[in-house]
Design a protein around this motif. Structure first.
Motif, PDB file in Angstrom:
ATOM      1  N   MET A  13       0.423   7.751 -15.221  1.00 38.86           N
ATOM      2  CA  MET A  13       0.487   7.343 -13.827  1.00 38.86           C
ATOM      3  C   MET A  13       0.042   8.508 -12.951  1.00 38.86           C
ATOM      4  N   GLU A  14      -0.715   8.195 -11.898  1.00 39.36           N
ATOM      5  CA  GLU A  14      -1.270   9.250 -11.052  1.00 39.36           C
ATOM      6  C   GLU A  14      -1.183   8.857  -9.577  1.00 39.36           C
ATOM      7  N   TRP A  15      -0.883   9.841  -8.735  1.00 43.00           N
ATOM      8  CA  TRP A  15      -0.998   9.705  -7.288  1.00 43.00           C
ATOM      9  C   TRP A  15      -2.106  10.650  -6.835  1.00 43.00           C
ATOM     10  N   SER A  16      -2.985  10.169  -5.961  1.00 46.08           N
ATOM     11  CA  SER A  16      -4.107  10.991  -5.503  1.00 46.08           C
ATOM     12  C   SER A  16      -4.366  10.769  -4.024  1.00 46.08           C
TER      13      SER A  16
ATOM     14  N   THR B 286      -4.577   8.977   3.285  1.00 42.37           N
ATOM     15  CA  THR B 286      -4.347   7.827   2.414  1.00 42.37           C
ATOM     16  C   THR B 286      -4.055   8.299   0.995  1.00 42.37           C
ATOM     17  N   TYR B 287      -2.971   7.785   0.431  1.00 42.92           N
ATOM     18  CA  TYR B 287      -2.551   8.133  -0.927  1.00 42.92           C
ATOM     19  C   TYR B 287      -2.681   6.893  -1.809  1.00 42.92           C
ATOM     20  N   GLN B 288      -3.193   7.106  -3.003  1.00 44.24           N
ATOM     21  CA  GLN B 288      -3.403   5.995  -3.931  1.00 44.24           C
ATOM     22  C   GLN B 288      -2.645   6.234  -5.227  1.00 44.24           C
ATOM     23  N   CYS B 289      -2.015   5.177  -5.718  1.00 47.99           N
ATOM     24  CA  CYS B 289      -1.274   5.236  -6.979  1.00 47.99           C
ATOM     25  C   CYS B 289      -2.031   4.417  -8.029  1.00 47.99           C
ATOM     26  N   ASN B 290      -2.279   5.031  -9.168  1.00 45.29           N
ATOM     27  CA  ASN B 290      -2.902   4.339 -10.299  1.00 45.29           C
ATOM     28  C   ASN B 290      -1.931   4.348 -11.467  1.00 45.29           C
ATOM     29  N   ALA B 291      -1.738   3.187 -12.056  1.00 40.59           N
ATOM     30  CA  ALA B 291      -0.788   3.073 -13.166  1.00 40.59           C
ATOM     31  C   ALA B 291      -1.343   2.148 -14.230  1.00 40.59           C
TER      32      ALA B 291
ATOM     33  N   HIS C  68      -7.401  -2.887 -17.464  1.00 39.93           N
ATOM     34  CA  HIS C  68      -7.438  -1.528 -16.931  1.00 39.93           C
ATOM     35  C   HIS C  68      -6.244  -1.300 -15.993  1.00 39.93           C
ATOM     36  N   SER C  69      -6.062  -0.063 -15.590  1.00 37.30           N
ATOM     37  CA  SER C  69      -4.931   0.282 -14.729  1.00 37.30           C
ATOM     38  C   SER C  69      -5.006  -0.439 -13.393  1.00 37.30           C
ATOM     39  N   ARG C  70      -3.847  -0.603 -12.786  1.00 30.89           N
ATOM     40  CA  ARG C  70      -3.751  -1.231 -11.469  1.00 30.89           C
ATOM     41  C   ARG C  70      -3.471  -0.154 -10.443  1.00 30.89           C
ATOM     42  N   SER C  71      -3.747  -0.452  -9.176  1.00 28.83           N
ATOM     43  CA  SER C  71      -3.576   0.571  -8.141  1.00 28.83           C
ATOM     44  C   SER C  71      -3.064  -0.038  -6.843  1.00 28.83           C
ATOM     45  N   CYS C  72      -2.466   0.828  -6.020  1.00 29.71           N
ATOM     46  CA  CYS C  72      -2.077   0.469  -4.656  1.00 29.71           C
ATOM     47  C   CYS C  72      -2.256   1.713  -3.800  1.00 29.71           C
ATOM     48  N   SER C  73      -2.308   1.550  -2.494  1.00 29.46           N
ATOM     49  CA  SER C  73      -2.492   2.697  -1.603  1.00 29.46           C
ATOM     50  C   SER C  73      -1.614   2.548  -0.369  1.00 29.46           C
ATOM     51  N   THR C  74      -1.337   3.671   0.276  1.00 28.93           N
ATOM     52  CA  THR C  74      -0.534   3.684   1.489  1.00 28.93           C
ATOM     53  C   THR C  74      -1.015   4.806   2.398  1.00 28.93           C
ATOM     54  N   ASN C  75      -0.889   4.594   3.703  1.00 24.22           N
ATOM     55  CA  ASN C  75      -1.300   5.602   4.685  1.00 24.22           C
ATOM     56  C   ASN C  75      -0.093   6.400   5.154  1.00 24.22           C
ATOM     57  N   LEU C  76      -0.229   7.709   5.146  1.00 24.90           N
ATOM     58  CA  LEU C  76       0.827   8.595   5.622  1.00 24.90           C
ATOM     59  C   LEU C  76       0.399   9.189   6.968  1.00 24.90           C
TER      60      LEU C  76
ATOM     61  N   LYS D 171       9.197  12.612   2.651  1.00 30.97           N
ATOM     62  CA  LYS D 171       8.728  11.271   2.964  1.00 30.97           C
ATOM     63  C   LYS D 171       8.526  10.514   1.672  1.00 30.97           C
ATOM     64  N   ARG D 172       8.980   9.287   1.625  1.00 27.84           N
ATOM     65  CA  ARG D 172       8.846   8.470   0.427  1.00 27.84           C
ATOM     66  C   ARG D 172       7.746   7.433   0.645  1.00 27.84           C
ATOM     67  N   MET D 173       6.771   7.412  -0.274  1.00 28.45           N
ATOM     68  CA  MET D 173       5.673   6.456  -0.210  1.00 28.45           C
ATOM     69  C   MET D 173       5.827   5.440  -1.325  1.00 28.45           C
ATOM     70  N   CYS D 174       5.750   4.169  -0.964  1.00 26.37           N
ATOM     71  CA  CYS D 174       6.113   3.104  -1.888  1.00 26.37           C
ATOM     72  C   CYS D 174       4.936   2.612  -2.703  1.00 26.37           C
ATOM     73  N   CYS D 175       5.237   2.289  -3.941  1.00 24.15           N
ATOM     74  CA  CYS D 175       4.247   1.695  -4.848  1.00 24.15           C
ATOM     75  C   CYS D 175       5.033   1.001  -5.928  1.00 24.15           C
ATOM     76  N   GLN D 176       5.226  -0.304  -5.787  1.00 23.24           N
ATOM     77  CA  GLN D 176       6.117  -1.022  -6.683  1.00 23.24           C
ATOM     78  C   GLN D 176       5.381  -2.119  -7.460  1.00 23.24           C
ATOM     79  N   ASP D 177       6.030  -2.554  -8.511  1.00 19.08           N
ATOM     80  CA  ASP D 177       5.597  -3.730  -9.296  1.00 19.08           C
ATOM     81  C   ASP D 177       4.203  -3.580  -9.866  1.00 19.08           C
ATOM     82  N   LEU D 178       3.807  -2.351 -10.229  1.00 21.13           N
ATOM     83  CA  LEU D 178       2.516  -2.165 -10.863  1.00 21.13           C
ATOM     84  C   LEU D 178       2.636  -2.168 -12.383  1.00 21.13           C
ATOM     85  N   LEU D 179       3.834  -1.882 -12.859  1.00 18.02           N
ATOM     86  CA  LEU D 179       4.014  -1.809 -14.309  1.00 18.02           C
ATOM     87  C   LEU D 179       4.193  -3.208 -14.910  1.00 18.02           C
TER      88      LEU D 179
END
Length: 226
Positions: free
Chosen positions: A1-4, A63-68, A76-84, A218-226
């Motif tokens: 899992m990666e945050w970028s 903008t932060y992106q989560c890949n899992a 392939h892996s799924r992803s989501c992103s959020t703006n900080l 600060k907590r950035m959310c990224c749920q239900d990707l697994l």
């Protein structure tokens, strides 16, 4: 899992997890090593990959992106992103400059904010009052300082409100002018009672935004990707 970070950040990764936190991974950006970023082990087991970012700086905005990986299929892996959104806030102060034009001259000083905030005066009924304002910007400190002058006539509570729309954060200062029979606003300078009321110099706002100064995390959310 990666945050970028999706902006032009090299290396772009702020958090990498293989069999645990991969702090030594060469693809991890130096600015985010150590204890700045973390993922809850307990929440991770439930599919919550939210990233907690500590010690925020204005440069963390973006903008932060989560890949899992998808553990349930061979896809392939799924992803989501959020703006900080990040901003700097301070506690405004009100002080008296003495009698003026049959009233009491008051000045509200915002302190250091970024980006530029809006300042307004309100009477005890919540009505916005006309007042002059000036803005000073210090580029080296990323600091906007707003000062507004008001001539108060009568008694009651006056409020100086500073609002930063960028992160939807508001802080207020209050100044009480007591009612004393036989005296008007121009005569009660020596007995004016001033007080400050902070909505909060430290505040964590909702998903996607945060106010800083001495904000810690600060907590950035990224749920239900697994």
């Amino acid at each position: 899992m990666e945050w970028s970070r999706t902006e032009n950040l090299k290396p772009q990764y702020v958090y990498i997890r293989r069999n645990g936190y991969a702090e030594g991974d060469p693809n991890l950006n130096e600015r985010y090593r150590g204890q700045r970023c973390s993922v809850s082990e307990k929440k991770l087991a439930g599919g919550d990959l939210s990233l907690e970012l500590r010690g925020l700086h204005l440069s963390d905005e973006g903008t932060y992106q989560c890949n899992a990986p998808n553990l349930h299929t061979d896809l392939h892996s799924r992803s989501c992103s959020t703006n900080l959104h990040v901003g700097n806030v301070s506690q405004p102060e009100i002080y008296s400059a003495g009698p003026k034009d049959g009233g009491l001259s008051l000045t509200c000083d915002s302190g250091c904010w970024y980006p530029r905030p809006e300042m307004s005066w309100l009477d005890s009924e919540g009505t916005v009052l006309d007042a002059e304002a000036s803005v000073t910007y210090t580029p080296s400190e990323h600091c906007y300082a707003v000062q507004s002058n008001l001539t108060a006539r009568g008694t009651g509570r006056l409020t100086c409100r500073v609002h930063l729309a960028h992160i939807n954060h508001t802080t207020e200062a209050h100044h009480d002018i007591p009612l004393i029979p036989g005296l008007n606003a121009g005569h009660i300078t020596a007995i004016v009672i001033g007080s400050l009321c902070a909505v909060g110099a430290l505040i964590l706002l909702a998903y996607g935004s945060v106010a800083v100064g001495k904000i810690i995390r600060k907590r950035m959310c990224c749920q239900d990707l697994l």
